[in-house]
Design a protein around this motif. Structure first.
Motif, PDB file in Angstrom:
ATOM      1  N   HIS A  71       0.846  -1.185   0.000  1.00 41.28           N
ATOM      2  CA  HIS A  71       0.000   0.000   0.000  1.00 41.28           C
ATOM      3  C   HIS A  71       0.889   1.245   0.000  1.00 41.28           C
ATOM      4  CE1 HIS A  71      -2.815  -3.026   1.510  1.00 41.28           C
ATOM      5  NE2 HIS A  71      -3.768  -2.238   1.052  1.00 41.28           N
ATOM      6  N   ALA A  72       0.389   2.309  -0.583  1.00 41.73           N
ATOM      7  CA  ALA A  72       1.119   3.573  -0.602  1.00 41.73           C
ATOM      8  C   ALA A  72       1.225   4.123   0.819  1.00 41.73           C
ATOM      9  CB  ALA A  72       0.410   4.579  -1.500  1.00 41.73           C
ATOM     10  N   ASN A  73       2.265   4.884   1.104  1.00 43.13           N
ATOM     11  CA  ASN A  73       2.479   5.444   2.432  1.00 43.13           C
ATOM     12  C   ASN A  73       1.885   6.826   2.588  1.00 43.13           C
ATOM     13  OD1 ASN A  73       3.919   3.183   3.307  1.00 43.13           O
ATOM     14  ND2 ASN A  73       5.787   3.945   2.391  1.00 43.13           N
ATOM     15  N   HIS A  74       1.346   7.402   1.546  1.00 41.49           N
ATOM     16  CA  HIS A  74       0.746   8.739   1.645  1.00 41.49           C
ATOM     17  C   HIS A  74      -0.778   8.621   1.605  1.00 41.49           C
ATOM     18  CE1 HIS A  74       0.673   7.984  -2.665  1.00 41.49           C
ATOM     19  NE2 HIS A  74      -0.248   8.934  -2.781  1.00 41.49           N
ATOM     20  N   PRO A 102       9.917  -3.639   2.103  1.00 42.44           N
ATOM     21  CA  PRO A 102      10.440  -2.882   3.241  1.00 42.44           C
ATOM     22  C   PRO A 102      11.305  -1.694   2.819  1.00 42.44           C
ATOM     23  CG  PRO A 102      11.381  -5.100   3.185  1.00 42.44           C
ATOM     24  CD  PRO A 102      10.325  -5.050   2.144  1.00 42.44           C
ATOM     25  N   LYS A 103      12.026  -1.835   1.715  1.00 41.32           N
ATOM     26  CA  LYS A 103      12.825  -0.702   1.229  1.00 41.32           C
ATOM     27  C   LYS A 103      11.928   0.470   0.835  1.00 41.32           C
ATOM     28  CE  LYS A 103      16.756  -3.232  -0.747  1.00 41.32           C
ATOM     29  NZ  LYS A 103      17.422  -3.552  -2.020  1.00 41.32           N
ATOM     30  N   PHE A 104      10.814   0.162   0.186  1.00 40.05           N
ATOM     31  CA  PHE A 104       9.877   1.214  -0.220  1.00 40.05           C
ATOM     32  C   PHE A 104       9.261   1.886   1.003  1.00 40.05           C
ATOM     33  CE2 PHE A 104       5.748   2.863  -1.536  1.00 40.05           C
ATOM     34  CZ  PHE A 104       6.095   3.590  -2.657  1.00 40.05           C
ATOM     35  N   ASP A 105       8.845   1.082   1.989  1.00 42.96           N
ATOM     36  CA  ASP A 105       8.222   1.631   3.192  1.00 42.96           C
ATOM     37  C   ASP A 105       9.184   2.485   4.011  1.00 42.96           C
ATOM     38  OD1 ASP A 105       5.761   0.556   2.632  1.00 42.96           O
ATOM     39  OD2 ASP A 105       5.999  -1.182   3.956  1.00 42.96           O
ATOM     40  N   GLN A 106      10.466   2.205   3.934  1.00 41.76           N
ATOM     41  CA  GLN A 106      11.464   2.955   4.697  1.00 41.76           C
ATOM     42  C   GLN A 106      12.160   4.013   3.843  1.00 41.76           C
ATOM     43  OE1 GLN A 106      13.802  -0.309   6.144  1.00 41.76           O
ATOM     44  NE2 GLN A 106      12.107  -1.099   7.344  1.00 41.76           N
ATOM     45  N   PRO A 111      12.904   8.927  -2.360  1.00 43.38           N
ATOM     46  CA  PRO A 111      12.567   9.878  -1.292  1.00 43.38           C
ATOM     47  C   PRO A 111      11.055  10.000  -1.142  1.00 43.38           C
ATOM     48  CG  PRO A 111      13.939  10.910  -2.992  1.00 43.38           C
ATOM     49  CD  PRO A 111      13.625   9.528  -3.456  1.00 43.38           C
ATOM     50  N   LYS A 112      10.606  10.576  -0.039  1.00 46.16           N
ATOM     51  CA  LYS A 112       9.181  10.588   0.300  1.00 46.16           C
ATOM     52  C   LYS A 112       8.306  11.183  -0.807  1.00 46.16           C
ATOM     53  CE  LYS A 112       6.390  11.316   4.356  1.00 46.16           C
ATOM     54  NZ  LYS A 112       6.358  11.766   5.740  1.00 46.16           N
ATOM     55  N   LEU A 117       4.513   9.784  -5.782  1.00 50.26           N
ATOM     56  CA  LEU A 117       4.225   9.803  -7.222  1.00 50.26           C
ATOM     57  C   LEU A 117       4.372   8.414  -7.840  1.00 50.26           C
ATOM     58  CD1 LEU A 117       6.056  13.119  -8.170  1.00 50.26           C
ATOM     59  CD2 LEU A 117       3.597  12.754  -7.939  1.00 50.26           C
ATOM     60  N   VAL A 118       5.428   7.720  -7.449  1.00 48.12           N
ATOM     61  CA  VAL A 118       5.677   6.378  -7.979  1.00 48.12           C
ATOM     62  C   VAL A 118       4.560   5.427  -7.550  1.00 48.12           C
ATOM     63  CG1 VAL A 118       7.230   4.396  -7.784  1.00 48.12           C
ATOM     64  CG2 VAL A 118       8.167   6.659  -8.190  1.00 48.12           C
TER      65      VAL A 118
END
Length: 152
Positions: A71-74, A102-106, A111-112, A117-118
């Motif tokens: 899931h997206a973090n925003h 985990p790399k995406f979530d951290q 960058p945030k 956007l990605v």
């Protein structure tokens, strides 16, 4: 055996302080009208859709067989997930390799600001792929943004 030169200290309670009543009532700032409550969004959960997403190759590295629905973090609060229709496939950890999820979530992949956007682009691409493969669950409504672009 010789004893050290340090003396042991004995414990003594702190002296009691006498509290005096306030001379006047405290003057607190009023919070009325300063904070606007934000309504929680109605996020759909659909296990069949998440399983279809997890069957896709990782969006970041392309590996097959280790997919998870990410899931997206925003656009969410702490402890909440966004709508399942916005998720995309990222690979999990495996022995000796840190996965893309985990790399995406951290924010190790992007960058945030770029990750937001990605994630939006990957979510749209994932919805398109699942629909093209005929795996879109019949009881899951289409994503509203996708319906608008299909009608144009």
């Amino acid at each position: 055996m010789k004893l050290s030169g340090f003396k042991s200290r004995t414990w003594a309670p702190a002296p009691k302080t006498v509290h005096q009543p306030l001379a006047s009532a405290p003057n607190y700032a009023s919070a009325a009208g300063t904070a606007v409550p934000v309504a929680k969004g109605e996020f759909l959960r659909h296990e069949d859709y998440r399983r279809a997403v997890a069957s896709l190759p990782c969006c970041a590295c392309g590996i097959v067989g280790y997919g998870q629905a990410a899931h997206a973090n925003h656009g969410k609060g702490a402890g909440l997930k966004t709508d399942d229709r916005t998720c995309f496939a990222l690979c999990c950890d495996r022995p000796g390799v840190k996965g893309c999820h985990p790399k995406f979530d951290q924010y190790e992949l992007y960058p945030k600001a770029a990750a937001a956007l990605v994630a939006e682009a990957w979510g749209a691409d994932t919805r398109r792929k699942i629909e093209m493969k005929g795996q879109w669950p019949a009881d899951l409504p289409k994503w509203p943004a996708d319906q608008n672009t299909l009608n144009d």
